[in-house]
Motif scaffolding. Structure first.
Motif, mmCIF file in Angstrom:
data_model
loop_
_atom_site.group_PDB
_atom_site.id
_atom_site.type_symbol
_atom_site.label_atom_id
_atom_site.label_comp_id
_atom_site.label_asym_id
_atom_site.label_seq_id
_atom_site.Cartn_x
_atom_site.Cartn_y
_atom_site.Cartn_z
ATOM 1 N N LEU A 46 0.830 -1.207 0.000
ATOM 2 C CA LEU A 46 0.000 0.000 0.000
ATOM 3 C C LEU A 46 0.867 1.263 0.000
ATOM 4 C CD1 LEU A 46 -2.765 -0.941 2.622
ATOM 5 C CD2 LEU A 46 -2.958 -0.930 0.117
ATOM 6 N N ILE A 47 1.800 1.326 0.976
ATOM 7 C CA ILE A 47 2.542 2.573 1.123
ATOM 8 C C ILE A 47 3.790 2.363 1.979
ATOM 9 C CG2 ILE A 47 1.631 3.534 3.292
ATOM 10 C CD1 ILE A 47 0.964 6.066 1.471
ATOM 11 N N GLN A 48 4.726 3.270 1.857
ATOM 12 C CA GLN A 48 5.906 3.291 2.723
ATOM 13 C C GLN A 48 6.009 4.679 3.341
ATOM 14 O OE1 GLN A 48 9.835 1.317 1.935
ATOM 15 N NE2 GLN A 48 10.490 3.410 1.496
ATOM 16 N N SER A 52 9.753 11.240 10.034
ATOM 17 C CA SER A 52 9.115 11.439 11.329
ATOM 18 C C SER A 52 7.882 12.317 11.164
ATOM 19 C CB SER A 52 10.116 12.109 12.278
ATOM 20 O OG SER A 52 9.483 12.571 13.433
ATOM 21 N N GLY A 53 6.745 11.861 11.720
ATOM 22 C CA GLY A 53 5.520 12.634 11.656
ATOM 23 C C GLY A 53 4.835 12.645 10.302
ATOM 24 N N GLU A 54 5.310 11.818 9.396
ATOM 25 C CA GLU A 54 4.765 11.821 8.034
ATOM 26 C C GLU A 54 3.312 11.374 8.006
ATOM 27 O OE1 GLU A 54 7.127 9.464 5.371
ATOM 28 O OE2 GLU A 54 6.313 10.436 3.593
ATOM 29 N N VAL A 55 2.520 12.043 7.175
ATOM 30 C CA VAL A 55 1.131 11.671 6.945
ATOM 31 C C VAL A 55 0.918 11.567 5.436
ATOM 32 C CG1 VAL A 55 -1.298 12.286 7.207
ATOM 33 C CG2 VAL A 55 0.341 12.842 9.028
ATOM 34 N N LYS A 56 0.378 10.426 5.013
ATOM 35 C CA LYS A 56 0.090 10.246 3.592
ATOM 36 C C LYS A 56 -1.337 9.776 3.433
ATOM 37 C CE LYS A 56 4.651 9.242 1.622
ATOM 38 N NZ LYS A 56 5.443 8.259 0.835
ATOM 39 N N LYS A 57 -1.968 10.217 2.359
ATOM 40 C CA LYS A 57 -3.352 9.831 2.103
ATOM 41 C C LYS A 57 -3.487 9.152 0.748
ATOM 42 C CE LYS A 57 -5.662 13.175 5.058
ATOM 43 N NZ LYS A 57 -6.801 14.109 5.221
ATOM 44 N N GLN A 58 -4.328 8.126 0.755
ATOM 45 C CA GLN A 58 -4.714 7.475 -0.489
ATOM 46 C C GLN A 58 -6.228 7.360 -0.447
ATOM 47 O OE1 GLN A 58 -2.796 3.641 -0.627
ATOM 48 N NE2 GLN A 58 -0.798 4.466 -1.181
ATOM 49 N N LYS A 59 -6.907 8.284 -1.080
ATOM 50 C CA LYS A 59 -8.369 8.312 -1.081
ATOM 51 C C LYS A 59 -8.892 8.273 0.354
ATOM 52 C CE LYS A 59 -8.706 6.280 -5.673
ATOM 53 N NZ LYS A 59 -9.239 5.174 -6.508
ATOM 54 N N ARG A 60 -9.554 7.189 0.779
ATOM 55 C CA ARG A 60 -10.127 7.130 2.124
ATOM 56 C C ARG A 60 -9.125 6.612 3.166
ATOM 57 N NH1 ARG A 60 -13.121 3.353 2.501
ATOM 58 N NH2 ARG A 60 -12.783 2.358 0.477
ATOM 59 N N HIS A 75 -5.682 4.551 8.964
ATOM 60 C CA HIS A 75 -7.066 4.910 9.246
ATOM 61 C C HIS A 75 -7.858 4.867 7.943
ATOM 62 C CE1 HIS A 75 -10.379 6.970 11.305
ATOM 63 N NE2 HIS A 75 -10.521 7.654 10.192
ATOM 64 N N ILE A 76 -8.992 4.196 7.977
ATOM 65 C CA ILE A 76 -9.890 4.167 6.817
ATOM 66 C C ILE A 76 -11.164 4.914 7.186
ATOM 67 C CG2 ILE A 76 -11.138 2.764 5.138
ATOM 68 C CD1 ILE A 76 -9.185 0.510 5.655
ATOM 69 N N THR A 77 -11.500 5.892 6.418
ATOM 70 C CA THR A 77 -12.718 6.680 6.621
ATOM 71 C C THR A 77 -13.866 6.053 5.833
ATOM 72 O OG1 THR A 77 -11.378 8.678 6.839
ATOM 73 C CG2 THR A 77 -13.728 8.980 6.403
ATOM 74 N N ALA A 78 -15.002 5.932 6.485
ATOM 75 C CA ALA A 78 -16.226 5.442 5.820
ATOM 76 C C ALA A 78 -15.956 4.142 5.072
ATOM 77 C CB ALA A 78 -16.784 6.510 4.876
ATOM 78 N N THR A 79 -15.728 3.083 5.840
ATOM 79 C CA THR A 79 -15.367 1.797 5.245
ATOM 80 C C THR A 79 -16.399 1.319 4.228
ATOM 81 O OG1 THR A 79 -16.407 0.670 7.116
ATOM 82 C CG2 THR A 79 -14.017 0.988 7.198
#
Lengths: 109, 114
Positions: A46-48, A52-60, A75-79
């Motif tokens: 999915l992702i790497q 430090s403190g990194e935040v990455k988003k992939q859609k939800r 974290h998955i929003t609105a599964t």
């Protein structure tokens, strides 16, 4: 030492609810990866996270790497029912990877 | 090929027999990994190959397990005198190597020891 602890082991949610899985290490990580394994399938990257403190988003999906680089979350929003599967974090160790025990997500429609 | 290929996809054997599992990594991937996944469990590291370097065998559970790789191509995992506790899915993965590259997994071999 080499292990990463993942919680929870299982999570059952109603479709539309949020979901979070956590990965914790007793030692500082150079980076951390996340994989998803659908039922009967194989793990898919999915992702790497590296910084430090990194935040990455992939859609939800939102991935975080802690400030101390010892923990990470997904974290998955609105599964949705397509999110069903087991989510693994993986830590590198001298060019090989050790996987957490995984969090199995079940989504009820 | 387009992805990591493993064969056979399923293997049923009798206790005490030897089995050989095969993995064809993605072309150009220098690193190759074998993992074992018992039913409902996580991935257990077995062995790691990187180019022509000596393999990291630190995860092999016993001397009944061995693996070989020819250059940067096909790898075989051999389990001698299989036991019932060897029943699991054996997953192979490959990557470009030399660092924290993402792993590409094959579909695995489901091994059942009766």
């Amino acid at each position: 030492g080499q292990q990463v602890m993942q919680i929870p082991q299982y999570q059952h949610v109603q479709e539309g609810e949020d979901f979070t899985t956590y990965c914790n290490s007793s030692t500082t990580l150079s980076n951390i990866q996340w994989y998803k394994q659908r039922p009967g399938g194989h793990p898919v990257f999915l992702i790497q996270l590296v910084k430090s403190g990194e935040v990455k988003k992939q859609k939800r999906l939102t991935f975080q790497f802690g400030e101390a680089k010892k923990n990470s979350s997904l974290h998955i929003t609105a599964t949705q029912t397509t999110d069903v599967g087991t989510y693994f974090c993986a830590r590198p160790n001298f060019n090989k990877f050790y996987f957490g025990s995984g969090t199995k997500l079940n989504v009820k429609p | 090929g387009a992805g990591v290929s493993q064969s056979p996809s399923n293997k049923v054997t009798e206790k005490g027999k030897d089995v050989e599992l095969r993995c064809d990594p993605i072309s150009g991937h220098t690193a190759l990994y074998w993992y074992r996944q018992r039913l409902g469990q996580g991935l257990e590291f077995l062995i790691y190959f990187q180019g022509n370097s000596a393999p990291d065998k630190s995860g092999l559970p016993s001397d009944r397990f061995s693996a070989e790789r020819t250059g940067e191509s096909v790898s075989t995992l051999t389990i001698q005198r299989t036991q019932q506790e060897d029943s699991a899915v054996y997953l192979c993965a490959s990557s470009f190597g030399q660092g924290s590259e993402k792993l590409f997994f094959g579909s695995g071999t489901q091994l059942s020891v009766l």
